[in-house]
Motif scaffolding. Structure first.
Motif, PDB file in Angstrom:
ATOM      1  N   GLY A  84       0.799  -1.225   0.000  1.00 43.50           N
ATOM      2  CA  GLY A  84       0.000   0.000   0.000  1.00 43.50           C
ATOM      3  C   GLY A  84       0.831   1.276   0.000  1.00 43.50           C
ATOM      4  N   GLU A  85       2.108   1.159   0.307  1.00 43.66           N
ATOM      5  CA  GLU A  85       2.990   2.323   0.315  1.00 43.66           C
ATOM      6  C   GLU A  85       3.305   2.719  -1.131  1.00 43.66           C
ATOM      7  N   GLU A  86       3.340   4.008  -1.389  1.00 42.42           N
ATOM      8  CA  GLU A  86       3.649   4.501  -2.732  1.00 42.42           C
ATOM      9  C   GLU A  86       5.038   4.029  -3.149  1.00 42.42           C
ATOM     10  N   PRO A  87       5.176   3.595  -4.389  1.00 41.81           N
ATOM     11  CA  PRO A  87       6.491   3.145  -4.836  1.00 41.81           C
ATOM     12  C   PRO A  87       7.447   4.308  -5.036  1.00 41.81           C
ATOM     13  N   ASP A  88       8.711   4.029  -4.843  1.00 39.04           N
ATOM     14  CA  ASP A  88       9.776   4.973  -5.156  1.00 39.04           C
ATOM     15  C   ASP A  88      10.081   4.754  -6.640  1.00 39.04           C
ATOM     16  N   LYS A  89       9.438   5.545  -7.497  1.00 37.19           N
ATOM     17  CA  LYS A  89       9.537   5.324  -8.934  1.00 37.19           C
ATOM     18  C   LYS A  89      10.975   5.305  -9.445  1.00 37.19           C
ATOM     19  N   ALA A 104      20.099  -5.286 -17.522  1.00 35.97           N
ATOM     20  CA  ALA A 104      21.526  -5.565 -17.688  1.00 35.97           C
ATOM     21  C   ALA A 104      21.845  -7.034 -17.396  1.00 35.97           C
ATOM     22  N   ARG A 105      21.010  -7.703 -16.582  1.00 32.53           N
ATOM     23  CA  ARG A 105      21.191  -9.128 -16.258  1.00 32.53           C
ATOM     24  C   ARG A 105      20.470 -10.047 -17.238  1.00 32.53           C
ATOM     25  N   GLY A 106      19.781  -9.484 -18.250  1.00 30.94           N
ATOM     26  CA  GLY A 106      19.148 -10.325 -19.253  1.00 30.94           C
ATOM     27  C   GLY A 106      17.658 -10.166 -19.399  1.00 30.94           C
ATOM     28  N   ALA A 107      17.017  -9.362 -18.554  1.00 28.75           N
ATOM     29  CA  ALA A 107      15.576  -9.120 -18.686  1.00 28.75           C
ATOM     30  C   ALA A 107      15.314  -8.222 -19.895  1.00 28.75           C
ATOM     31  N   THR A 108      14.057  -8.188 -20.312  1.00 28.46           N
ATOM     32  CA  THR A 108      13.621  -7.293 -21.385  1.00 28.46           C
ATOM     33  C   THR A 108      12.568  -6.351 -20.820  1.00 28.46           C
ATOM     34  N   HIS A 109      12.737  -5.053 -21.059  1.00 28.42           N
ATOM     35  CA  HIS A 109      11.749  -4.059 -20.635  1.00 28.42           C
ATOM     36  C   HIS A 109      10.585  -4.115 -21.614  1.00 28.42           C
ATOM     37  N   VAL A 110       9.359  -4.310 -21.102  1.00 28.48           N
ATOM     38  CA  VAL A 110       8.178  -4.410 -21.956  1.00 28.48           C
ATOM     39  C   VAL A 110       7.402  -3.099 -21.957  1.00 28.48           C
ATOM     40  N   ARG A 111       7.055  -2.623 -20.761  1.00 31.63           N
ATOM     41  CA  ARG A 111       6.221  -1.424 -20.686  1.00 31.63           C
ATOM     42  C   ARG A 111       6.201  -0.889 -19.257  1.00 31.63           C
ATOM     43  N   GLU A 112       6.047   0.423 -19.149  1.00 31.43           N
ATOM     44  CA  GLU A 112       5.891   1.063 -17.850  1.00 31.43           C
ATOM     45  C   GLU A 112       4.468   1.591 -17.737  1.00 31.43           C
ATOM     46  N   PHE A 113       3.851   1.372 -16.584  1.00 34.77           N
ATOM     47  CA  PHE A 113       2.503   1.878 -16.312  1.00 34.77           C
ATOM     48  C   PHE A 113       2.583   2.881 -15.174  1.00 34.77           C
ATOM     49  N   ASP A 114       1.916   4.005 -15.344  1.00 38.01           N
ATOM     50  CA  ASP A 114       1.831   5.002 -14.281  1.00 38.01           C
ATOM     51  C   ASP A 114       0.435   5.608 -14.372  1.00 38.01           C
ATOM     52  N   ASP A 115      -0.482   4.996 -13.658  1.00 42.48           N
ATOM     53  CA  ASP A 115      -1.897   5.361 -13.719  1.00 42.48           C
ATOM     54  C   ASP A 115      -2.353   5.756 -12.320  1.00 42.48           C
ATOM     55  N   PRO A 116      -2.857   6.996 -12.139  1.00 43.52           N
ATOM     56  CA  PRO A 116      -3.275   7.426 -10.801  1.00 43.52           C
ATOM     57  C   PRO A 116      -4.304   6.495 -10.162  1.00 43.52           C
ATOM     58  N   ASN A 121       9.359 -14.951 -19.778  1.00 43.12           N
ATOM     59  CA  ASN A 121       8.256 -14.957 -18.820  1.00 43.12           C
ATOM     60  C   ASN A 121       8.045 -13.555 -18.257  1.00 43.12           C
ATOM     61  N   GLU A 122       6.801 -13.059 -18.362  1.00 38.69           N
ATOM     62  CA  GLU A 122       6.501 -11.714 -17.893  1.00 38.69           C
ATOM     63  C   GLU A 122       6.438 -11.667 -16.364  1.00 38.69           C
ATOM     64  N   PHE A 123       6.890 -10.524 -15.817  1.00 39.30           N
ATOM     65  CA  PHE A 123       6.723 -10.233 -14.389  1.00 39.30           C
ATOM     66  C   PHE A 123       6.700  -8.726 -14.242  1.00 39.30           C
ATOM     67  N   CYS A 124       6.206  -8.270 -13.101  1.00 34.46           N
ATOM     68  CA  CYS A 124       6.089  -6.837 -12.854  1.00 34.46           C
ATOM     69  C   CYS A 124       6.929  -6.422 -11.654  1.00 34.46           C
ATOM     70  N   LEU A 125       7.599  -5.304 -11.791  1.00 38.72           N
ATOM     71  CA  LEU A 125       8.242  -4.652 -10.658  1.00 38.72           C
ATOM     72  C   LEU A 125       7.268  -3.597 -10.169  1.00 38.72           C
ATOM     73  N   VAL A 126       6.972  -3.634  -8.887  1.00 36.25           N
ATOM     74  CA  VAL A 126       6.007  -2.701  -8.310  1.00 36.25           C
ATOM     75  C   VAL A 126       6.622  -1.916  -7.179  1.00 36.25           C
TER      76      VAL A 126
END
Length: 144
Positions: free
Chosen positions: A96-101, A113-125, A139-144
């Motif tokens: 519930g804490e706001e992320p440090d973007k 840099a370790r081999g992941a691929t950036h797909v998309r960034e979401f920033d929706d109020p 395999n997709e995953f999200c950093l939150v």
């Protein structure tokens, strides 16, 4: 009934992908079973041919709180979007804490840099902030 949770990931390279996910999650290689000091000794002791030593790999939470991640070798590649994905939060951030973007973006850059691929960034109020990545095997995953 056993209620422990294990997450199983199909992979072409279980050890390589396991090392990536250990970095993402702050996990470590699962220790070898009692009576063995290394996994190489274990696999030799079990009589497993060396060409099969990368058939499976497991990583665990060093604090014992998170689920075991078991990576198993499969011949086929990933062909469609995941029906299940992991949301990986930043260490020390409460639910519930706001992320440090900037910190989330910096971590995404580290993982790319370790081999992941950036797909998309979401920033929706209304829904929040997260970054969608793919691990080195897609395999997709999200950093939150």
């Amino acid at each position: 009934m056993d209620r422990r949770l294990q997450i199983v990931v199909d992979a072409h390279d279980p050890r390589g992908l396991g090392a990536f996910w250990a970095d993402v999650l702050g996990y470590v290689e699962e220790p070898p079973p009692p009576g063995f000091s290394t996994w190489e000794e274990t696999l030799q002791g079990w009589g497993l041919p060396e060409d099969r030593w990368n058939d499976a790999y497991a990583i665990v939470d060093p604090d014992g709180g998170g689920p075991r991640l078991f990576l198993q070798k499969v011949p086929e590649g990933k062909v469609a979007k995941n029906r299940l994905h992991l949301d990986v939060g930043q260490p020390g951030r409460a639910r519930g804490e706001e992320p440090d973007k900037p910190a989330v973006r910096a971590r995404a850059d580290e993982l790319v840099a370790r081999g992941a691929t950036h797909v998309r960034e979401f920033d929706d109020p209304a829904q929040g902030f997260w970054i969608v990545l793919q691990d080195p095997e897609g395999n997709e995953f999200c950093l939150v």
